[in-house]
Enzyme design. Structure first.
Site, mmCIF file in Angstrom:
data_model
loop_
_atom_site.group_PDB
_atom_site.id
_atom_site.type_symbol
_atom_site.label_atom_id
_atom_site.label_comp_id
_atom_site.label_asym_id
_atom_site.label_seq_id
_atom_site.Cartn_x
_atom_site.Cartn_y
_atom_site.Cartn_z
ATOM 1 N N GLU A 160 14.579 -22.719 -14.240
ATOM 2 C CA GLU A 160 14.285 -21.312 -13.888
ATOM 3 C C GLU A 160 15.493 -20.426 -14.174
ATOM 4 O O GLU A 160 15.360 -19.337 -14.725
ATOM 5 C CB GLU A 160 13.865 -21.239 -12.418
ATOM 6 C CG GLU A 160 13.702 -19.841 -11.863
ATOM 7 C CD GLU A 160 12.666 -18.981 -12.591
ATOM 8 O OE1 GLU A 160 11.904 -19.521 -13.414
ATOM 9 O OE2 GLU A 160 12.642 -17.771 -12.343
ATOM 10 N N HIS A 219 22.783 -38.230 -22.328
ATOM 11 C CA HIS A 219 21.770 -38.627 -23.333
ATOM 12 C C HIS A 219 21.620 -37.583 -24.433
ATOM 13 O O HIS A 219 20.578 -37.491 -25.076
ATOM 14 C CB HIS A 219 20.430 -38.873 -22.634
ATOM 15 C CG HIS A 219 20.491 -39.953 -21.613
ATOM 16 N ND1 HIS A 219 20.630 -41.287 -21.927
ATOM 17 C CD2 HIS A 219 20.514 -39.887 -20.261
ATOM 18 C CE1 HIS A 219 20.697 -42.004 -20.827
ATOM 19 N NE2 HIS A 219 20.628 -41.183 -19.790
ATOM 20 N N ARG A 231 3.621 1.329 -6.923
ATOM 21 C CA ARG A 231 3.567 0.276 -5.907
ATOM 22 C C ARG A 231 2.395 -0.674 -6.151
ATOM 23 O O ARG A 231 2.251 -1.687 -5.470
ATOM 24 C CB ARG A 231 3.444 0.890 -4.507
ATOM 25 C CG ARG A 231 4.646 1.714 -4.079
ATOM 26 C CD ARG A 231 4.335 2.593 -2.882
ATOM 27 N NE ARG A 231 4.180 1.841 -1.665
ATOM 28 C CZ ARG A 231 5.197 1.531 -0.832
ATOM 29 N NH1 ARG A 231 6.422 1.903 -1.141
ATOM 30 N NH2 ARG A 231 5.020 0.850 0.274
ATOM 31 N N LYS A 268 4.132 -8.661 -18.758
ATOM 32 C CA LYS A 268 4.158 -9.100 -17.351
ATOM 33 C C LYS A 268 3.072 -10.152 -17.106
ATOM 34 O O LYS A 268 3.251 -11.084 -16.366
ATOM 35 C CB LYS A 268 3.957 -7.919 -16.399
ATOM 36 C CG LYS A 268 4.023 -8.277 -14.925
ATOM 37 C CD LYS A 268 5.359 -8.864 -14.553
ATOM 38 C CE LYS A 268 5.390 -9.382 -13.139
ATOM 39 N NZ LYS A 268 6.603 -10.204 -12.859
ATOM 40 N N ASN A 306 -0.211 0.509 6.133
ATOM 41 C CA ASN A 306 0.464 -0.414 5.220
ATOM 42 C C ASN A 306 1.118 -1.471 6.096
ATOM 43 O O ASN A 306 1.854 -1.141 7.018
ATOM 44 C CB ASN A 306 1.537 0.320 4.397
ATOM 45 C CG ASN A 306 2.276 -0.643 3.456
ATOM 46 O OD1 ASN A 306 1.724 -1.659 3.054
ATOM 47 N ND2 ASN A 306 3.517 -0.333 3.156
ATOM 48 N N GLY A 307 0.825 -2.732 5.841
ATOM 49 C CA GLY A 307 1.427 -3.805 6.640
ATOM 50 C C GLY A 307 0.396 -4.899 6.878
ATOM 51 O O GLY A 307 -0.662 -4.925 6.259
ATOM 52 N N GLU A 326 15.163 -14.677 -20.848
ATOM 53 C CA GLU A 326 14.199 -13.570 -20.976
ATOM 54 C C GLU A 326 14.827 -12.224 -20.662
ATOM 55 O O GLU A 326 14.325 -11.193 -21.104
ATOM 56 C CB GLU A 326 12.969 -13.815 -20.112
ATOM 57 C CG GLU A 326 13.207 -13.893 -18.626
ATOM 58 C CD GLU A 326 11.899 -14.052 -17.854
ATOM 59 O OE1 GLU A 326 10.851 -13.598 -18.310
ATOM 60 O OE2 GLU A 326 11.936 -14.644 -16.770
ATOM 61 N N CYS A 384 0.856 -1.202 0.000
ATOM 62 C CA CYS A 384 0.000 0.000 0.000
ATOM 63 C C CYS A 384 0.885 1.243 0.000
ATOM 64 O O CYS A 384 2.053 1.196 0.299
ATOM 65 C CB CYS A 384 -0.874 -0.001 1.244
ATOM 66 S SG CYS A 384 -1.849 -1.498 1.403
ATOM 67 N N LYS A 443 15.389 -17.272 -16.743
ATOM 68 C CA LYS A 443 15.779 -15.904 -16.341
ATOM 69 C C LYS A 443 16.808 -15.346 -17.312
ATOM 70 O O LYS A 443 16.714 -14.211 -17.766
ATOM 71 C CB LYS A 443 16.347 -15.929 -14.912
ATOM 72 C CG LYS A 443 15.286 -16.019 -13.850
ATOM 73 C CD LYS A 443 14.553 -14.710 -13.711
ATOM 74 C CE LYS A 443 13.089 -14.765 -13.416
ATOM 75 N NZ LYS A 443 12.236 -15.704 -14.017
ATOM 76 N N TRP A 486 -3.091 -1.975 -1.724
ATOM 77 C CA TRP A 486 -2.742 -3.237 -2.416
ATOM 78 C C TRP A 486 -3.303 -4.319 -1.492
ATOM 79 O O TRP A 486 -2.734 -4.586 -0.433
ATOM 80 C CB TRP A 486 -1.230 -3.342 -2.559
ATOM 81 C CG TRP A 486 -0.748 -4.668 -3.060
ATOM 82 C CD1 TRP A 486 -0.378 -5.754 -2.308
ATOM 83 C CD2 TRP A 486 -0.592 -5.085 -4.427
ATOM 84 N NE1 TRP A 486 -0.006 -6.791 -3.101
ATOM 85 C CE2 TRP A 486 -0.122 -6.429 -4.405
ATOM 86 C CE3 TRP A 486 -0.796 -4.477 -5.650
ATOM 87 C CZ2 TRP A 486 0.145 -7.143 -5.565
ATOM 88 C CZ3 TRP A 486 -0.520 -5.210 -6.814
ATOM 89 C CH2 TRP A 486 -0.072 -6.507 -6.766
HETATM 90 C C1 AGP Z 1 8.754 -15.332 -15.681
HETATM 91 O O1 AGP Z 1 9.881 -14.550 -15.356
HETATM 92 C C2 AGP Z 1 7.918 -14.744 -16.793
HETATM 93 N N1 AGP Z 1 7.567 -13.402 -16.524
HETATM 94 C C3 AGP Z 1 6.757 -15.646 -17.182
HETATM 95 O O2 AGP Z 1 7.258 -16.939 -17.467
HETATM 96 C C4 AGP Z 1 5.651 -15.806 -16.117
HETATM 97 O O3 AGP Z 1 6.119 -16.589 -15.049
HETATM 98 C C5 AGP Z 1 4.458 -16.540 -16.768
HETATM 99 O O4 AGP Z 1 3.959 -15.734 -17.811
HETATM 100 C C6 AGP Z 1 3.330 -16.848 -15.774
HETATM 101 O O5 AGP Z 1 2.815 -15.646 -15.254
HETATM 102 P P1 AGP Z 1 1.811 -15.758 -13.984
HETATM 103 O O6 AGP Z 1 2.610 -16.296 -12.850
HETATM 104 O O7 AGP Z 1 1.331 -14.355 -13.763
HETATM 105 O O8 AGP Z 1 0.700 -16.699 -14.368
#
Ligand code: AGP
Length: 609
Positions: free
Chosen positions: A482, A505, A27, A604, A98-99, A489, A2, A486, A74
């Site tokens: 993962e 393999h 935020r 996002k 906020n908290g 992307e 928040c 990272k 939030w």
């Molecule tokens: C991860 O760094 C990416 N931004 C992407 O793979 C993301 O995790 C995926 O689109 C799922 O998003 P969500 O967790 O909002 O469902």
């Protein structure tokens, strides 16, 4: 997280509050509101949605006055709604917060027993009634606030006004940030610097349990013993953009460093240490509903799917229930075997990913019980599920998921403990120990973050490589995936994650002196096997970046770079392994000059197929 704002001075408060709240929009929020003392009366204006809706409301019903507080919410407790928006009023008291107030339910029961009535679902409203209660008992405004805060357990940053004390603005904090802006014959309070930077650069940073009593031209700051403390005034030299990032160069780096607090906020108020039990009111799946469950399916996309893979390891090891994991984009089209004995868990930071939402609908149609693990209160996935486990990571602005991912793993760990109790597969003693290890985790993450410059150096040495391999085994294999995601992307470098045992393999054909291989090494039953993989890579002149869960001097001679992690239990190790991989991807992206917060082609939240 928040956003809080407060003003007292010679100017009209309303426009200053609205302007400051706009500067806190980064935020993230779902509703907003202000309270102003106007001709001796407390006037509140609140609205769901964007600040523009609050502005429209205020245009229709203006509020004049020179002292006020404002808030962008939030949501953590209570869905987004006008009724749950701050400020919250009780009698002549109004509060923004906020908290997370961990003991708000017991306080609410006590207050209701004394005749207080509540309008919202929030923990914050309890605080306004608590302060009012102490005023009824004869305490003055300042003492009533201090006494109320002494009853609280949890985190808070608050602004409080009293109609009976119209010349005073009170602010206080504990584990949630709050600053005081020292203007010319005026004062501001705010959650963060950006809100006030266009009015003053002279700031006091309140410390935990300190309280500020502010009137026109005067400020007093006291410690928990009510003793006045002298605070330094800090000159802020950031630009407004830098200030939104808290001084960090990118939101992604800020969010990587927010992980210790995000982890604390995600388990805070949910663990009963002595009993070794998990308490959460929102999961809404009683043991009676869980007992028929014979299979669990965890569905997600991207980084959240990596969390799902780790959830499988946790739940199968500790709860002995079969768990299948699938990508949302696959699950929704494969006519999955689901019935009333299936528990469907959907993991989604945004709660809006189209493929995961479609999987939720598919599973519900076939009779599954559903739980969403999400970071956004009131998101579509949350509203469509039977129960929810919120990750309290706060808004994640960077497209690359970092703190949302590690808090998803914390949520899965808590769920594992909860299911272990329901299905009686984890003893109380073991649960207590696992909770202790979880409580230690944020400090261990901080310890790894202190290795930042070493990882930055490794990134500088390998930023020109065109291909990376990431290897892990068992519960850490998804972390190899993962780490590779990272890097892909953020830096646009090709990278692949593999189970280390898969090298022979096929992938080992890729290894040569140009190929860095990141190897996640844990001293567990596969340790010797992974050492064999390291030797195979070395024999082909591959560059080895080893990340180990223990100090191993012998290994240092064999590899080109190494990062040692603190030890924890196997189920929490993936969280620790993730941190250096996030930093590695971040710094390689920075050195390559990519748009780290908004990488090309990515969104996002992927709300379309
Ligand atoms: C991860 O760094 C990416 N931004 C992407 O793979 C993301 O995790 C995926 O689109 C799922 O998003 P969500 O967790 O909002 O469902």
């Amino acid at each position: 997280m928040c956003g809080i704002l407060g003003y007292i001075g010679g100017r009209e408060a309303t426009p200053l509050l609205l302007d400051g709240l706009k500067r806190l929009e980064y935020r993230g929020y779902d509703s907003s509101g202000i309270a102003v003392i106007s001709e001796g009366k407390l006037i509140v204006r609140r609205s769901m949605g964007k600040l523009s809706q609050l502005e429209t409301l205020i245009e229709k019903e203006p509020v004049d006055g020179k002292i006020g507080i404002g808030h962008t919410r939030w949501a953590t407790h209570g869905r987004p709604s006008e009724m749950n928006a701050h400020p919250h009023k009780a009698g002549k008291i109004v509060v923004v917060h906020n908290g997370i107030i961990e003991n708000y339910l017991s306080l609410k029961e006590m207050l209701m027993g004394e005749g207080h009535t509540f309008k919202s679902e929030t923990d914050t409203e309890v605080l306004s009634h608590l302060i009012q209660r102490y005023i009824f008992k004869g305490k003055n405004f300042e003492e009533a606030v201090r006494s109320a805060l002494e009853d609280l357990q949890g985190s808070y940053a608050i602004g409080v006004l009293s109609e009976s004390d119209p010349g005073k603005l009170i602010a206080a904090r504990n584990e949630s940030p709050l600053i005081i802006g020292m203007g010319v014959d005026e004062f501001f309070i705010a959650s963060d610097v950006p809100a006030i930077l266009n009015h003053t650069r002279d700031v006091i940073f309140l410390d935990d349990e300190e309280m500020a009593i502010i009137s026109r031209g005067d400020i007093k700051i006291t410690d928990p013993k009510r003793k006045e403390v002298k605070k330094n005034i800090v000159k802020i030299n950031w630009s407004p953009t830098q200030a939104e990032k808290g001084g960090y160069r990118h939101f992604m780096l800020k969010e990587i460093f927010e992980q210790p607090q995000a982890i604390i906020d995600t388990f805070r108020g949910r663990i009963l240490k002595e009993k070794g039990e998990i308490y959460w009111e929102e999961i809404n799946l009683s043991p009676r509903k869980l007992e028929p469950i014979k299979k669990i399916a965890i569905i997600a996309c991207g980084t959240s799917w990596h969390a799902a893979l780790i959830g499988k390891f946790m739940i199968e090891e500790f709860c002995r229930i079969p768990v299948e994991v699938d990508l949302g984009s696959e699950y929704r089209y494969r006519d999955p075997i689901v019935n009333h004995q299936t528990l469907l868990i959907l993991i989604s930071q945004s709660g809006e990913t189209a493929d995961t939402l479609a999987s939720l609908r598919e599973g519900k149609k076939k009779g599954a019980s559903t739980i969403a693990i999400s970071n956004v209160v009131g998101s579509s996935m949350v509203r469509g599920s039977d129960g929810v486990i919120y990750t309290h990571a706060g808004p994640e602005i960077g497209v690359a998921s970092t703190k949302a991912f590690t808090t998803q793993l914390v949520a899965l760990y808590l769920l594992t403990l909860h299911l272990g109790k329901v299905f009686n597969t984890i003893s109380a003693e073991k649960r207590r120990m696992m909770i202790q290890e979880l409580i230690r985790l944020p400090h261990q993450v901080e310890e790894i973050l202190r290795e930042e410059s070493k990882i930055e150096e490794i990134a500088r040495n390998y930023m020109k490589c065109n291909d990376f391999l990431y290897l892990g085994r068992g519960i850490n294999y998804p972390i190899a995936l993962e780490g590779a995601l990272k890097l892909k992307e953020i830096s646009y470098i090709h990278a692949e994650g593999y189970p280390a045992g898969e090298m022979k393999h096929g992938p080992i054909a890729l290894v040569d002196e140009e190929m860095p291989v990141v190897v996640l090494i844990t001293r567990d039953k596969t340790y010797r096997k992974v050492l064999g993989n390291v030797e195979e890579i070395k024999a082909r002149k591959g560059k080895i970046l080893a990340i180990l869960d223990h100090r191993d001097e012998g290994m240092m001679e064999k590899v080109d770079a190494s990062v040692f992690l603190p030890g924890t239990n196997a189920a929490l190790t993936p969280i620790l392994f993730t941190i250096p991989l996030q930093l590695l991807a971040y710094y390689i992206g920075v050195f390559k000059g990519t748009d780290v917060d908004q990488p090309r082609n990515l969104a996002k939240s992927v709300t379309v197929e």
